[in-house]
Design an enzyme around this catalytic site. Structure first.
Site, short mmCIF file in Angstrom:
data_model
loop_
_atom_site.label_atom_id
_atom_site.label_comp_id
_atom_site.label_asym_id
_atom_site.label_seq_id
_atom_site.Cartn_x
_atom_site.Cartn_y
_atom_site.Cartn_z
N HIS A 1 104.40 109.07 58.72
CA HIS A 1 105.68 108.69 58.14
C HIS A 1 106.16 109.70 57.10
O HIS A 1 107.37 109.85 56.88
CB HIS A 1 105.57 107.31 57.47
CG HIS A 1 106.84 106.83 56.87
ND1 HIS A 1 107.20 107.06 55.55
CD2 HIS A 1 107.87 106.15 57.41
CE1 HIS A 1 108.39 106.54 55.32
NE2 HIS A 1 108.82 105.98 56.41
N CYS A 2 105.25 110.41 56.46
CA CYS A 2 105.63 111.22 55.30
C CYS A 2 106.19 112.59 55.66
O CYS A 2 107.35 112.89 55.40
CB CYS A 2 104.44 111.37 54.35
SG CYS A 2 103.94 109.82 53.57
N LEU A 3 105.38 113.44 56.26
CA LEU A 3 105.77 114.84 56.41
C LEU A 3 106.97 115.05 57.33
O LEU A 3 107.83 115.88 57.03
CB LEU A 3 104.58 115.68 56.88
CG LEU A 3 103.41 115.79 55.90
CD1 LEU A 3 102.48 116.91 56.33
CD2 LEU A 3 103.88 116.05 54.49
N ASP B 1 110.06 112.53 54.94
CA ASP B 1 110.41 112.63 53.52
C ASP B 1 111.05 113.97 53.14
O ASP B 1 112.09 113.97 52.44
CB ASP B 1 109.18 112.38 52.65
CG ASP B 1 108.75 110.91 52.69
OD1 ASP B 1 109.43 110.12 53.37
OD2 ASP B 1 107.74 110.57 52.04
#
Length: 284
Positions: free
Chosen positions: A125-127, A130
């Site tokens: 979900h992050c890299l 975001d």
């Protein structure tokens, strides 16, 4: 995070960005410093008190915007450095230089260097998300590009295609077309020792190889069945499966995989994670 005040109907609102590394046995929720913030000083006090009951250390910041930028800095740092090493890896391949050995040598420097290792892309979900949000906000608010993020995104998004093309080239050198080839992919999750399939580059590699006409089989011991991709046959990692494959592709390097078995019995291995050794192994 919200915390009730003493007055009925009132509440304090704060924010603490996620800081978690799935599968990491050392850094867990309770011993990872927790960034905390509030909409005002009273809210920050309540939020900080709440998290101090759960974690060993809190890191209060002045506003929720600072807290969010902290998270974006952390993820952008990783995204940009992974993009750097991935591009360097693709170029080193064409230059005939062993990038893995160069990274290991650079890692011996005791200051001014932090090692990042190449791979088939980024997931979770992050890299993938975001840093894009930060880039979008900069463009929307300031009318400017965040060039580091956009370049890193382009490079990391290119990696699954690069892996698929390298596998096809390896098969060609062995006199085997990718169309109709039986391929065994090790790992489909985006991260080692987890079953998280969100935006996994390994799944994209599987789809690309299927699109080239390959018969794709995969070993994924952690992910739940409903999250596994359609059109990929799930199997166990056995000597028979390795011998039957025209190529074994190490995409997600779960520690439970028997890499010695793969190295001994595979006809051809494309290793995107530097886990196998032997004359049949080609590394990313």
């Amino acid at each position: 995070c919200s915390a009730a005040s003493s007055s009925p109907g009132d509440f304090h609102l704060g924010y603490s960005p996620e800081r978690i590394d799935p599968g990491n046995p050392t850094w867990r929720l309770e011993n990872t410093p927790k960034v905390v913030s509030g909409l005002d000083e009273a809210a920050l006090h309540r939020v900080d008190a709440f998290y101090r009951r759960l974690v060993e250390r809190t890191v209060p910041v002045d506003s929720t915007r600072v807290a969010e930028l902290t998270k974006l800095i952390e993820n952008t740092f990783r995204q940009v450095n992974i993009g750097l090493i991935n591009e360097l890896t693709m170029l080193s391949h064409h230059l005939g230089i062993d990038v893995w050995q160069a990274i290991e040598a650079a890692e011996t420097k005791p200051f001014g260097f932090m090692p990042f290792r190449p791979g088939p892309g980024v997931g979770g979900h992050c890299l993938p998300i975001d840093p894009c949000y930060l880039s979008w906000q900069v463009r929307r608010k300031l009318g400017r590009q965040f060039r580091f993020i956009e370049l890193a995104n382009d490079i990391n998004h290119e990696m699954p295609e690069h892996v698929a093309q390298r596998v096809m080239a390896g098969l060609n050198r062995a006199g085997r077309a990718v169309t109709g080839a039986r391929l065994l992919l090790l790992g489909l999750a985006y991260k080692r020792n987890t079953g998280d399939m969100r935006d996994s580059p390994a799944v994209e590699v599987a789809h690309l190889l299927r699109g080239l006409g390959a018969q794709v089989h995969a070993v994924e011991p952690y992910a739940e069945a409903q999250h596994l991709p359609d059109g990929v046959t799930m199997v166990e990692l056995t000597e028979a499966q390795v011998r039957r494959a025209d190529a074994v592709v190490v995409v997600t390097d779960h520690d439970c995989f028997d890499y010695d078995l793969v190295s001994r019995h595979a006809r051809y291995v494309f290793d995107a994670r530097n886990r196998c050794r032997g004359p049949a192994v080609e590394r990313l």
